[in-house]
Design a protein around this motif. Structure first.
Motif, mmCIF file in Angstrom:
data_model
loop_
_atom_site.group_PDB
_atom_site.id
_atom_site.type_symbol
_atom_site.label_atom_id
_atom_site.label_comp_id
_atom_site.label_asym_id
_atom_site.label_seq_id
_atom_site.Cartn_x
_atom_site.Cartn_y
_atom_site.Cartn_z
ATOM 1 N N MET A 68 0.837 -1.217 0.000
ATOM 2 C CA MET A 68 0.000 0.000 0.000
ATOM 3 C C MET A 68 0.871 1.267 0.000
ATOM 4 N N GLY A 96 -4.729 -1.145 -6.704
ATOM 5 C CA GLY A 96 -3.984 0.094 -6.926
ATOM 6 C C GLY A 96 -2.558 0.042 -6.402
ATOM 7 N N THR A 119 -9.186 -4.641 -8.489
ATOM 8 C CA THR A 119 -10.076 -3.799 -7.669
ATOM 9 C C THR A 119 -10.639 -2.713 -8.593
ATOM 10 N N ALA A 121 -10.097 0.661 -8.163
ATOM 11 C CA ALA A 121 -9.414 1.926 -7.827
ATOM 12 C C ALA A 121 -9.218 2.847 -9.032
ATOM 13 N N SER A 123 -6.504 3.318 -10.896
ATOM 14 C CA SER A 123 -5.150 3.842 -11.101
ATOM 15 C C SER A 123 -4.572 3.457 -12.465
ATOM 16 N N VAL A 128 -0.839 9.178 -13.152
ATOM 17 C CA VAL A 128 -0.483 9.723 -11.833
ATOM 18 C C VAL A 128 0.113 8.626 -10.953
ATOM 19 N N LEU A 129 1.158 9.008 -10.214
ATOM 20 C CA LEU A 129 1.793 8.057 -9.291
ATOM 21 C C LEU A 129 1.943 8.709 -7.921
ATOM 22 N N LEU A 156 -11.274 -12.002 -12.539
ATOM 23 C CA LEU A 156 -10.280 -11.741 -11.484
ATOM 24 C C LEU A 156 -10.871 -10.959 -10.317
ATOM 25 N N ASP A 159 -13.427 -12.640 -6.922
ATOM 26 C CA ASP A 159 -13.023 -13.092 -5.593
ATOM 27 C C ASP A 159 -12.742 -11.946 -4.629
ATOM 28 N N LEU A 160 -12.854 -10.731 -5.105
ATOM 29 C CA LEU A 160 -12.618 -9.592 -4.198
ATOM 30 C C LEU A 160 -13.722 -9.631 -3.130
ATOM 31 N N LEU A 231 -10.835 10.257 -13.682
ATOM 32 C CA LEU A 231 -9.785 10.645 -12.727
ATOM 33 C C LEU A 231 -8.495 11.029 -13.453
ATOM 34 N N HIS A 254 -7.301 3.469 2.188
ATOM 35 C CA HIS A 254 -7.687 4.269 1.016
ATOM 36 C C HIS A 254 -9.183 4.180 0.652
HETATM 37 P P1 NAD Z 1 -4.869 -2.379 -2.749
HETATM 38 O O1 NAD Z 1 -4.243 -2.565 -4.088
HETATM 39 O O2 NAD Z 1 -3.940 -2.129 -1.616
HETATM 40 O O3 NAD Z 1 -5.785 -3.635 -2.447
HETATM 41 C C1 NAD Z 1 -6.572 -3.658 -1.267
HETATM 42 C C2 NAD Z 1 -6.613 -5.067 -0.704
HETATM 43 O O4 NAD Z 1 -7.374 -5.887 -1.562
HETATM 44 C C3 NAD Z 1 -5.255 -5.742 -0.588
HETATM 45 O O5 NAD Z 1 -5.179 -6.407 0.660
HETATM 46 C C4 NAD Z 1 -5.274 -6.733 -1.738
HETATM 47 O O6 NAD Z 1 -4.466 -7.859 -1.462
HETATM 48 C C5 NAD Z 1 -6.730 -7.093 -1.800
HETATM 49 N N1 NAD Z 1 -7.188 -7.559 -3.114
HETATM 50 C C6 NAD Z 1 -7.072 -6.882 -4.272
HETATM 51 N N2 NAD Z 1 -7.671 -7.569 -5.258
HETATM 52 C C7 NAD Z 1 -8.168 -8.701 -4.727
HETATM 53 C C8 NAD Z 1 -8.912 -9.800 -5.246
HETATM 54 N N3 NAD Z 1 -9.282 -9.854 -6.524
HETATM 55 N N4 NAD Z 1 -9.255 -10.774 -4.394
HETATM 56 C C9 NAD Z 1 -8.941 -10.709 -3.077
HETATM 57 N N5 NAD Z 1 -8.251 -9.688 -2.531
HETATM 58 C C10 NAD Z 1 -7.871 -8.694 -3.332
HETATM 59 O O7 NAD Z 1 -5.939 -1.204 -2.727
HETATM 60 P P2 NAD Z 1 -6.692 -0.338 -3.843
HETATM 61 O O8 NAD Z 1 -7.800 0.303 -3.125
HETATM 62 O O9 NAD Z 1 -6.960 -1.113 -5.076
HETATM 63 O O10 NAD Z 1 -5.601 0.750 -4.231
HETATM 64 C C11 NAD Z 1 -5.183 1.695 -3.289
HETATM 65 C C12 NAD Z 1 -3.838 2.281 -3.673
HETATM 66 O O11 NAD Z 1 -3.877 2.726 -5.017
HETATM 67 C C13 NAD Z 1 -3.494 3.486 -2.814
HETATM 68 O O12 NAD Z 1 -2.107 3.494 -2.575
HETATM 69 C C14 NAD Z 1 -3.917 4.651 -3.687
HETATM 70 O O13 NAD Z 1 -3.224 5.828 -3.389
HETATM 71 C C15 NAD Z 1 -3.584 4.123 -5.066
HETATM 72 N N6 NAD Z 1 -4.402 4.737 -6.129
HETATM 73 C C16 NAD Z 1 -3.772 5.488 -7.045
HETATM 74 C C17 NAD Z 1 -4.473 6.085 -8.068
HETATM 75 C C18 NAD Z 1 -3.751 6.884 -9.108
HETATM 76 O O14 NAD Z 1 -4.346 7.333 -10.058
HETATM 77 N N7 NAD Z 1 -2.464 7.081 -8.973
HETATM 78 C C19 NAD Z 1 -5.868 5.900 -8.160
HETATM 79 C C20 NAD Z 1 -6.507 5.125 -7.205
HETATM 80 C C21 NAD Z 1 -5.758 4.527 -6.196
#
Ligand code: NAD
Length: 356
Positions: A68, A96, A119, A121, A123, A128-129, A156, A159-160, A231, A254
């Motif tokens: 993260m 993300g 997920t 998210a 990104s 953007v990073l 994919l 399973d989330l 975004l 997040h």
């Molecule tokens: P994440 O990638 O940390 O995933 C959240 C949790 O979900 C983790 O524990 C992961 O193991 C679990 N997970 C993910 N996919 C899964 C699946 N299919 N099955 C089971 N578990 C799964 O979180 P996020 O919310 O996807 O991303 C957050 C990060 O991304 C932050 O660091 C944020 O700042 C960044 N982000 C960046 C942008 C950008 O444009 N730069 C946009 C959005 C988010």
């Protein structure tokens, strides 16, 4: 009325469907690459295995350490692996956080990226990073940060877990909502945002009853792609700034933070952006004249999402500091940002009250 706007298109190839994971070797070859470093997180190592297997001899190494907030120490270790094996592209599978690692490697080396998001998210479609060094999160934007290819495989995301799916979908919803009242809003992002809101709302309503239903997962993932595209195209407002402060300086998670804050940030902006709110309420399918902020609040509640910053672990004594930080530097937002106004918003979000 004569309108004026600027639109920048980010060149990326999007492959969307079911079972598209199997197209990854083709996508790598299409980029003219032959040596892929597969990226995953420790929790999603099994998905990393599937991607590695699909790639066959195109996969030359594997790194499962994505974390993260993209810590630079992790990037440095991954960079060593990438250089040691002479990888010419990265193939990232995960949320993300894993996408962030792919971007961090690409901006340092110029390698191409193929991303398989799991997920909502978004990104993967932004240039953007955000990275963390010594506990401080900084954000930068550059064309080479944008992944070349995104492979969305609906299977994919099946399973989330439901709780993560709900918060992640509301994270996506927030991109679409703020795009509609962004000063950079233009006809294409408006259309994308409204479609994203419709799909995400439909998906959020259907998800709890049957979380593995692929039609529902398809709605959510398609909504996430469209919202992520918004975004990546237009500037965000109060909601994203508040969440950035709460995540960066108070270490709140997040997607759950986005989920709690969104209805309150919308309520703060409602009077200053009436037309956007009307369109959002319509896209949400709000009935009986319900307004957009309460419609979002109820959608989250029915899907079982979190509704208070208290339950995410924010101490009541931190509220003042959040309000100070969030009002320290001005940025474009429909409603003027006042410290008192933000303090009221934060107090309601902390306590889990209905938005006002
Ligand atoms: P994440 O990638 O940390 O995933 C959240 C949790 O979900 C983790 O524990 C992961 O193991 C679990 N997970 C993910 N996919 C899964 C699946 N299919 N099955 C089971 N578990 C799964 O979180 P996020 O919310 O996807 O991303 C957050 C990060 O991304 C932050 O660091 C944020 O700042 C960044 N982000 C960046 C942008 C950008 O444009 N730069 C946009 C959005 C988010």
């Amino acid at each position: 009325m004569v309108t004026s706007f600027v639109r920048t298109v980010h060149p990326a190839r999007i492959v969307f469907g079911r079972g598209t994971l199997e197209t990854v070797p083709e996508e790598v070859e299409r980029l003219g690459r032959t040596r892929a470093l597969v990226l995953a997180s420790p929790e999603l190592a099994e998905l990393g295995d599937r991607v590695e297997k699909a790639l066959g001899p195109l996969a030359v190494a594997r790194f499962d350490g994505a974390a993260m907030h993209t810590p630079v120490e992790v990037t440095t270790t991954a960079l060593e692996v990438l250089r040691e094996v002479g990888a010419d592209c990265v193939v990232a599978v995960g949320g993300g956080s894993t996408t962030g690692l792919a971007k961090a490697l690409a901006v340092r080396t110029g390698v191409d990226q193929v991303v398989l998001p799991t997920t909502y998210a978004g990104s993967e479609v932004t240039p953007v990073l955000g990275e963390t060094a010594d506990g401080v999160k900084t954000t930068r934007s550059a064309p080479e940060i944008l992944p070349e290819t995104v492979v969305y495989d609906v299977e994919l995301s099946a399973d989330l877990p439901v709780a993560m799916s709900v918060t992640s979908a509301v994270n996506a919803l927030a991109h679409a909502v703020e795009a509609l009242y962004s000063p950079d809003a233009e006809p294409v992002t408006d259309a994308l945002a409204l479609q994203a809101i419709q799909l995400l709302a439909r998906g959020l309503r259907a998800l709890p009853a049957d979380p593995r239903d692929l039609d529902t997962r398809s709605d959510l993932l398609r909504g996430a792609w469209l919202a992520g595209t918004c975004l990546g195209s237009v500037g965000m407002g109060l909601h994203h700034k508040l969440c950035h402060t709460l995540g960066g300086s108070f270490d709140l998670p997040h997607a759950p933070t986005h989920t709690v804050v969104l209805p309150h940030a919308m309520a703060y902006n409602a009077d200053a952006a009436p037309e956007a709110m009307r369109r959002i309420a319509e896209a949400l399918g709000a009935t009986n004249g319900q307004d957009a902020p309460t419609a979002v609040f109820d959608l989250i509640g029915r899907a079982g999402g979190p509704t208070s910053l208290r339950e995410l672990g924010l101490a009541e004594t931190d509220l003042d500091r959040v309000a100070d930080l969030a009002s320290a530097t001005p940025y474009p937002n429909p409603a003027p940002l006042t410290r008192d106004g933000l303090a009221g918003l934060l107090r309601r979000a902390w306590a889990g009250e209905r938005p006002a």
